[in-house]
Every structure is written in C-alpha cells, then in structure tokens.
Write an enzyme that holds these catalytic residues in place. Sequence first.
Site, PDB file in Angstrom:
ATOM      1  N   SER A  54       0.813  -1.303  -0.101  1.00 13.90           N
ATOM      2  CA  SER A  54      -0.021   0.117   0.005  1.00 13.90           C
ATOM      3  C   SER A  54       0.721   1.162   0.017  1.00 13.90           C
ATOM      4  O   SER A  54       1.447   1.580  -0.973  1.00 13.90           O
ATOM      5  CB  SER A  54      -1.064  -0.032   1.257  1.00 13.90           C
ATOM      6  OG  SER A  54      -2.042   0.775   1.022  1.00 13.90           O
ATOM      7  N   HIS A  69      -7.912  -5.128  -0.517  1.00 16.10           N
ATOM      8  CA  HIS A  69      -6.741  -4.642  -0.510  1.00 16.10           C
ATOM      9  C   HIS A  69      -5.715  -5.540   0.624  1.00 16.10           C
ATOM     10  O   HIS A  69      -4.504  -5.349   0.534  1.00 16.10           O
ATOM     11  CB  HIS A  69      -6.837  -3.249   0.552  1.00 16.10           C
ATOM     12  CG  HIS A  69      -5.911  -2.437   0.321  1.00 16.10           C
ATOM     13  ND1 HIS A  69      -5.089  -2.074  -0.818  1.00 16.10           N
ATOM     14  CD2 HIS A  69      -5.166  -1.786   1.420  1.00 16.10           C
ATOM     15  CE1 HIS A  69      -3.962  -1.276  -0.531  1.00 16.10           C
ATOM     16  NE2 HIS A  69      -4.099  -0.869   0.862  1.00 16.10           N
TER      17      HIS A  69
END
Length: 226
Positions: free
Chosen positions: A68, A189
């Site tokens: 991320s 995610h």
Amino acid sequence: SIGIGWLRRGGTFVEACIRGGGEFGPTWHQAALKGKRIKAYEDMKAVCDDVVVQKLARRGGVGIQGGSNGGLMVGNMLTHFPECFDAAVCQVPLLDMRRFHKLLAGASWMAEYGNPDEDWESWLERYSPYHQLGWRQCCADVSSLPPTLFTTSTRDDRVHPAHARKMVAKLLDLGSDKTFYYENIEGGHGGAANNEQRSFMKTLEYSFLWKMLSASDSDDDKAAKL
C-alpha cells in the site's frame, strides 16, 4: 507476520520505522507529508545502508518489502536508490501519483500526498515511481535494477490494481528481465481472501526474496528483510 522459516535459516528481519509513519506520534508522521515525502525514502536508504554497516546482512543480501503506502516506498527505492538493496517485494502499491486521486479511494489521501492537479510539478512528480522510471539517471537502465516482485488483487477496493499493472508493463517495455508479477483475483486490499491464500502469498514473497538474495546459513553471508 515474520516468516519463521526465514529466521530459522539464518535470515534477519529489520523493522524500518521511517518518517511519515505513525510509530512515534503525530510529529513523526507529519515530518514526511506532501512535499516532504522524500524524507521517508531517504530514511529507508539510511536503514538499508546501516543494516550492512552493522553486519546484519552482507552487501548483496538486503531485501525490502512494503504494501500500500509501503508499496509506494518500495517504488521510490527502486527509482531513487536502487543501489541500496538487492531484491524487493512491492505489494498492492501506489505507484502512479499523477492519477491516484481518480482511482477508488485515492481522493481521500490527498491530505497525505497532495493534490495532483495542483502539486504535480511542485513535488508529486518527484516521487511518482511510474513517471520516474526510465527518466532518472539511476534507473534509466532498468536491467541494472534489483529483481522485484509486484503483487496486487483484482478486487482491491482501496488501491487500484492498475498501479501495479502499469508499473510492471512499463518495466517490461523498457527491457527488464527481473520483474515478476502476481495478481490474486480475490482478497481486496489485503491481497488474500482467506488463510490459505494468505499462506500462499507469504510463501511466495519469502521464497522470492530468499532465492533472489542467494542467502546462506553462514554468519558471513546473511540476508536481511526490511
């Protein structure tokens, strides 16, 4: 999340608490916001160098990993300081800082990075790995960049998989033969939908780093993962 197999084989794990993170409170976090973001990557370079100085790893045996926002860090290490490490895993990353605010949850991060429509030339272009790749002198020859595994998820609802896809495509177009890619079709995610997938992803990442770093069990030939 530290691989016990990595440690048992003699590998070293180092947690890099670089500026921009939340480890030491708001001041530490704010020290690398927006136009000061490059300080986070300078910190990571310093950690990579010190790992060798402290003999936690040999030169040639330093691997880095981040996901991320940490994937953005890995991308910037690749395009700014590729000489400081020897293999990388870049997970569900932000890499195109020109368009991040137009993709999925990206607009909510402008307080962290800046507004590409206003701040592109001021600072965002400097730490957009997708745009720096092939342009900066240190990464103009992609054949000299460390081997890198990019991972993402088709169903990521935070960071669009296009970031990783585009970066990999550009590296391959520029002639890289040390770029690797894995996209899970599930998982959001987090990159994995269940424990079986999480185990697979961890095995993939640790196995990649171990193989690329050519680690041994010798005290004089250590490998470190940051």
